[in-house]
Design an enzyme around this catalytic site. Structure first.
Site, short mmCIF file in Angstrom:
data_model
loop_
_atom_site.label_atom_id
_atom_site.label_comp_id
_atom_site.label_asym_id
_atom_site.label_seq_id
_atom_site.Cartn_x
_atom_site.Cartn_y
_atom_site.Cartn_z
N GLU A 99 -4.05 -4.11 1.45
CA GLU A 99 -2.60 -4.15 1.65
C GLU A 99 -1.96 -2.97 0.94
O GLU A 99 -2.35 -2.61 -0.17
CB GLU A 99 -2.04 -5.46 1.09
N ASP A 101 1.93 -1.85 -0.02
CA ASP A 101 3.25 -2.48 -0.09
C ASP A 101 4.37 -1.54 -0.47
O ASP A 101 4.24 -0.74 -1.41
CB ASP A 101 3.26 -3.58 -1.17
N GLU A 103 8.19 -2.85 -1.58
CA GLU A 103 9.11 -3.96 -1.76
C GLU A 103 10.41 -3.39 -2.33
O GLU A 103 10.42 -2.82 -3.42
CB GLU A 103 8.54 -5.03 -2.68
#
Length: 270
Positions: A99, A101, A103
């Site tokens: 993953e 990311d 955010e």
């Protein structure tokens, strides 16, 4: 859906087709969560996610990718967005997933947006970095994405690298180079942690909170792309150091409470 693993010419051929395809978001993505909070408009060229007291919302790509320059233009939640989280990330499936990311952590009006990045490889994460954005990401669209090769991953904001994660498999560090990943985004209530560690809660009188998206793009890369390079040219390296020196507010590599000895990848990727 089952996991898809594209290797060799299959990867290259598929990504070449995707590169030439329309970036119409209603063709590239499907709704994963709360369809009544997701809006496609402008002939499918743009979409919006909404968060209110009833629900957040999300979408995901219909295709998966193994390596590439993958990016999207996003306009983040404006005004008092404290407590909201706009997540934009690539992910594979399963407990040993990979993953990458972004955010975006909401703020009180007038305060800078915080971007948290993280890297999971074979299920191992805990590699958070946080920076302040140096512009107001709610006034206009900006490009966010990754340049992902078998040798390195660059997290990019517009043309500026904000993070590099290199392949350190020789030092025993897992690296995402085998699992194809889909593209996901969601807008949700994270006020137990997102803004000042959860001290600032969502002001629901400001709802609905809306994040906007357009211009999804994938440029193909093969397994050998960038081989033998550091992944960052001299101009990019200057920009990366500028970000670290002026806008970085947290780096797991420097967190001695969590890591008395820095993880192996931190010796070069700090």
């Amino acid at each position: 859906m089952g996991s898809f693993f594209f290797r060799g010419f299959i990867v290259f051929s598929l990504l070449m087709l995707l590169k030439g395809a329309s970036s119409s978001l209603d063709k590239e993505f499907y709704v994963t969560w709360a369809a009544d909070h997701v809006r496609f408009f402008n002939g499918g060229q743009e979409l919006q996610l909404a968060l209110d007291t009833n629900s957040g919302s999300g979408f995901a790509s219909k295709n998966k990718y193994l390596f590439g320059n993958i990016n999207m233009q996003i306009k983040l939640v404006p005004g008092d967005s404290a407590g909201t989280v706009t997540a934009y990330y690539l992910s594979s499936e399963g407990s040993n997933h990979d993953e990458l990311d972004f955010e975006f952590l909401g703020n009180k009006s007038g305060e800078p947006y915080v971007v948290q990045t993280n890297v999971y490889a074979s299920g191992k994460g805990d590699r958070e970095q946080r920076i302040y954005l140096w512009f107001d990401p709610t006034k206009d669209f900006h490009s966010y994405g990754v340049v992902w090769t078998a040798q390195h991953i660059l997290f990019m904001v517009d043309s500026v690298p904000i993070r590099v994660f290199s392949n350190h498999k020789a030092a025993g560090v897992a690296y995402p180079d085998k699992q194809a990943m889909g593209v996901f985004s969601s807008l949700w209530n994270g006020d137990n942690w997102a803004t000042q560690g959860g001290l600032v809660k969502i002001d629901w009188s400001q709802a609905p909170f809306v994040a906007s998206y357009r211009n999804f793009n994938v440029e193909p890369m093969t397994a050998s792309s960038g081989e033998g390079t550091s992944g960052v040219n001299s101009e990019q390296w200057k920009k990366l150091q500028w970000v670290k020196e002026n806008f970085m507010i947290y780096n797991y590599c420097n967190d001695k409470q969590r890591y008395p000895l820095p993880p192996p990848e931190c010796t070069t990727d700090m």
